[in-house]
Design a protein around this motif. Structure first.
Motif, PDB file in Angstrom:
ATOM      1  N   ILE A  88      19.103  26.125  12.392  1.00 23.13           N
ATOM      2  CA  ILE A  88      18.533  26.758  11.195  1.00 23.13           C
ATOM      3  C   ILE A  88      17.707  27.983  11.579  1.00 23.13           C
ATOM      4  O   ILE A  88      17.784  29.024  10.916  1.00 23.13           O
ATOM      5  CB  ILE A  88      17.697  25.740  10.394  1.00 23.13           C
ATOM      6  N   THR A  89      16.950  27.881  12.656  1.00 22.09           N
ATOM      7  CA  THR A  89      16.147  29.016  13.108  1.00 22.09           C
ATOM      8  C   THR A  89      17.053  30.182  13.521  1.00 22.09           C
ATOM      9  O   THR A  89      16.777  31.340  13.178  1.00 22.09           O
ATOM     10  CB  THR A  89      15.231  28.593  14.274  1.00 22.09           C
ATOM     11  N   LEU A  91      20.105  30.754  12.367  1.00 21.31           N
ATOM     12  CA  LEU A  91      20.677  31.299  11.132  1.00 21.31           C
ATOM     13  C   LEU A  91      19.656  32.154  10.382  1.00 21.31           C
ATOM     14  O   LEU A  91      20.012  33.163   9.771  1.00 21.31           O
ATOM     15  CB  LEU A  91      21.205  30.178  10.248  1.00 21.31           C
ATOM     16  N   SER A  92      18.393  31.756  10.443  1.00 24.50           N
ATOM     17  CA  SER A  92      17.334  32.571   9.818  1.00 24.50           C
ATOM     18  C   SER A  92      17.218  33.927  10.505  1.00 24.50           C
ATOM     19  O   SER A  92      17.015  34.942   9.843  1.00 24.50           O
ATOM     20  CB  SER A  92      15.988  31.848   9.878  1.00 24.50           C
ATOM     21  N   LEU A  93      17.368  33.926  11.823  1.00 26.91           N
ATOM     22  CA  LEU A  93      17.344  35.196  12.557  1.00 26.91           C
ATOM     23  C   LEU A  93      18.524  36.076  12.151  1.00 26.91           C
ATOM     24  O   LEU A  93      18.357  37.274  11.895  1.00 26.91           O
ATOM     25  CB  LEU A  93      17.355  34.952  14.068  1.00 26.91           C
ATOM     26  N   LEU A  94      19.713  35.485  12.085  1.00 21.41           N
ATOM     27  CA  LEU A  94      20.889  36.264  11.655  1.00 21.41           C
ATOM     28  C   LEU A  94      20.719  36.820  10.249  1.00 21.41           C
ATOM     29  O   LEU A  94      21.057  37.976   9.985  1.00 21.41           O
ATOM     30  CB  LEU A  94      22.145  35.393  11.720  1.00 21.41           C
ATOM     31  N   ALA A  95      20.198  35.996   9.336  1.00 18.04           N
ATOM     32  CA  ALA A  95      19.969  36.452   7.965  1.00 18.04           C
ATOM     33  C   ALA A  95      18.946  37.577   7.931  1.00 18.04           C
ATOM     34  O   ALA A  95      19.105  38.553   7.183  1.00 18.04           O
ATOM     35  CB  ALA A  95      19.510  35.284   7.087  1.00 18.04           C
ATOM     36  N   PHE A 127       8.737  24.832  15.502  1.00 13.76           N
ATOM     37  CA  PHE A 127       9.480  24.237  16.611  1.00 13.76           C
ATOM     38  C   PHE A 127       8.580  24.071  17.835  1.00 13.76           C
ATOM     39  O   PHE A 127       8.555  23.020  18.466  1.00 13.76           O
ATOM     40  CB  PHE A 127      10.706  25.095  16.930  1.00 13.76           C
ATOM     41  N   LEU A 128       7.813  25.108  18.159  1.00 12.54           N
ATOM     42  CA  LEU A 128       6.919  25.045  19.318  1.00 12.54           C
ATOM     43  C   LEU A 128       5.794  24.040  19.108  1.00 12.54           C
ATOM     44  O   LEU A 128       5.475  23.258  20.014  1.00 12.54           O
ATOM     45  CB  LEU A 128       6.353  26.424  19.628  1.00 12.54           C
TER      46      LEU A 128
END
Length: 134
Positions: A88-89, A91-95, A127-128
């Motif tokens: 998901i993270t 995909l968020s970067l790609l978006a 995440f971290l």
């Protein structure tokens, strides 16, 4: 409420807002400037299944953040939770890249682009923080 839970709730809200926008476009509302480069003000009928897909996907993402943040109960093991979170993270970067650098629509660039960028950054933090506490 702990920081990871607050971040998870905020990310879920951001994705839920996008899911609602896609659902409204699916119903024929003139909000097309927020998605797909702003090509259509009102999405044509043949393209509305894509809005249904994205509304369902973003709703799942919102649900997942609540699960990952341990707000909702989960039967998923840590490895699966982390794998889905990394996906998901990503995909968020790609978006975010698409919205800011490829889209020509100002609404998509600054509206949904800001939401995806914020979600990406908060996802990294979540995440971290979750890795440290588990």
């Amino acid at each position: 409420m702990t920081k990871p839970k607050l971040i998870a709730v905020f990310c879920a809200i951001l994705y839920f807002i996008q899911a609602v926008l896609h659902f409204l476009i699916l119903l024929g509302f003139p909000l097309g400037g927020f998605f797909f480069g702003g090509v259509y003000t009102v999405f044509p009928l043949w393209l509305r299944p894509a809005n249904l897909f994205f509304a369902l996907l973003w709703s799942f993402f919102a649900y997942f953040y609540l699960t990952y943040g341990q707000i909702l109960p989960s039967r998923w093991n840590k490895a699966k939770l982390n794998l889905v979170m990394m996906t998901i993270t990503g995909l968020s970067l790609l978006a975010t890249v698409f919205n800011f650098f490829i889209s020509s629509s100002p609404l998509e660039k600054y509206g949904t682009g800001s939401m995806t960028a914020l979600t990406f950054l908060l996802s990294c933090c979540l995440f971290l923080l979750s890795k440290q506490s588990r």
